[in-house]
Design a protein around this motif. Sequence first.
Motif, PDB file in Angstrom:
ATOM      1  N   SER A  49      47.298  25.698  21.743  1.00  0.00           N
ATOM      2  CA  SER A  49      46.924  26.825  21.424  1.00  0.00           C
ATOM      3  C   SER A  49      47.194  27.078  19.774  1.00  0.00           C
ATOM      4  CB  SER A  49      47.603  28.001  22.080  1.00  0.00           C
ATOM      5  OG  SER A  49      49.084  27.727  21.838  1.00  0.00           O
ATOM      6  N   THR A  91      37.439  32.001  32.186  1.00  0.00           N
ATOM      7  CA  THR A  91      36.705  31.599  30.677  1.00  0.00           C
ATOM      8  C   THR A  91      37.698  31.593  29.589  1.00  0.00           C
ATOM      9  OG1 THR A  91      36.004  33.610  30.039  1.00  0.00           O
ATOM     10  CG2 THR A  91      34.754  32.658  31.572  1.00  0.00           C
ATOM     11  N   LYS A  92      37.425  30.631  28.626  1.00  0.00           N
ATOM     12  CA  LYS A  92      38.050  30.613  27.501  1.00  0.00           C
ATOM     13  C   LYS A  92      38.277  32.038  26.905  1.00  0.00           C
ATOM     14  CE  LYS A  92      38.495  28.043  23.000  1.00  0.00           C
ATOM     15  NZ  LYS A  92      38.203  29.198  22.131  1.00  0.00           N
ATOM     16  N   GLU A  96      42.021  33.955  26.360  1.00  0.00           N
ATOM     17  CA  GLU A  96      42.426  34.368  25.117  1.00  0.00           C
ATOM     18  C   GLU A  96      42.597  35.470  25.162  1.00  0.00           C
ATOM     19  OE1 GLU A  96      40.192  31.148  22.173  1.00  0.00           O
ATOM     20  OE2 GLU A  96      39.169  32.859  22.633  1.00  0.00           O
ATOM     21  N   HIS A 119      40.032  24.066  24.830  1.00  0.00           N
ATOM     22  CA  HIS A 119      39.692  23.988  26.293  1.00  0.00           C
ATOM     23  C   HIS A 119      40.552  23.165  27.064  1.00  0.00           C
ATOM     24  CE1 HIS A 119      35.780  25.970  25.334  1.00  0.00           C
ATOM     25  NE2 HIS A 119      35.500  25.150  24.259  1.00  0.00           N
ATOM     26  N   VAL A 122      42.564  26.055  29.079  1.00  0.00           N
ATOM     27  CA  VAL A 122      41.744  26.674  29.948  1.00  0.00           C
ATOM     28  C   VAL A 122      41.358  25.964  31.264  1.00  0.00           C
ATOM     29  CG1 VAL A 122      39.706  28.158  30.667  1.00  0.00           C
ATOM     30  CG2 VAL A 122      41.064  28.284  28.222  1.00  0.00           C
TER      31      VAL A 122
END
Length: 406
Positions: A49, A91-92, A96, A119, A122
């Motif tokens: 991240s 989902t990404k 987030e 990615h 996730v």
Amino acid sequence: MYTTKRHYRKMISLPICVLLCLGIPRSLAFQEKQTRVQGIDFNLPKDSSLHLVVKEEQASFGGGFGSGFNLTFDFEEEEEEEEVASSDVITKEQAEHELSYQTVDEDGNLKDVQVKLKHAFVDYVNSYNDKLKKAATAWDLVQRKRNRRNVFQEDTRFPIREAEAFAELPFSAVVAFNIECSGVLVGERHVLTAAHCFHDGKRFIHKTKDIRVGFRKNKTLSSYDINNNPSKAFYWIRVAKINLPAAWSMPRYSRKGAFLPVPLHDDYAIIELKRSPDDREPLGFSISSHMNAGAGTRLNMGAFDDTLDISVMMYRFCPVAYEEQSMTYMFCDAKSGASGAGVYIRQWNGYLGEFERKIVGVFVGSHVLREGSGREEIVNAALRLTPLKFAQVCFWVTGSYSDCHA
């Protein structure tokens, strides 16, 4: 009302109560089933991240519902929440959004932190959720003899007054706030609690510099102090910083344009203390799943919700009545001062060969469950530590996702 309508309780003397609360001996009537998530370790990938501060300003204070806040969804909101939760794949963008947060320090400096994920992060969470789902199916087959109607047994609350009880876990980790909320120590200087104790969804209710966190002293108060100043039972520590999900303060609107109440599943926060408490060991926290906190599992909770005498901790336990992806509903008796209390289970640790306590949720208050027939039922609700929320809490405590293991 935070207290459910189940008024009948089994009264047990204090010495026996303390033994039961501490789990000694395990052969007594309240022994837990040996729940363990076997072969499903949670280890986030390293360097997954990037955190960017997108806005910095002064926080606004005022308004607020504080600890007495009752959370209720309307029909339209429930339908929208179900649509979002219908997909098992995160989902990404969703990840987030859920991991972005706000932080405010004692001087009122507010930072909105937007989280950008790789990615790999996730993909790992989705893979872990898929393993949990498959394992839960197998778990239900093993637990075929479970009687789901047993979740409606009587609730029990025990007052904990003995000074010796506050010298060890789990009671030593339970804290009181000077704003009529509770919490639990989960790190050296970090307390897990409810967001609504500090923020009403639009603005902060209390100034950070005015908030104190109380740890119960290992001493018995005199009758004079109990009647005149029960706060002397605690030593108080100032707050350095408040962290809460950004989604908690984001306005939400229905399809018809009506303002929606703040969501239950974002009602959590981590409070960073100015210093670590003396000789206090934190309670560990873990991911809540159908296997370790499913329907029928016994939940435990300690909180300082006795309005007549804050020096008295109230301990309670009850089974999970209903469960959803991000919430747990039960009939544990509680008053508004219990908001933010840590909800924990006892689960089997095969490596140590013993039971251990793990925080798996945060008590957030009463909730009205509505069925399709229109029937309503008042229950008490606890936010579950899902994999993403576990990662968020872990990051706030450790400062790194790579240190998050369960």
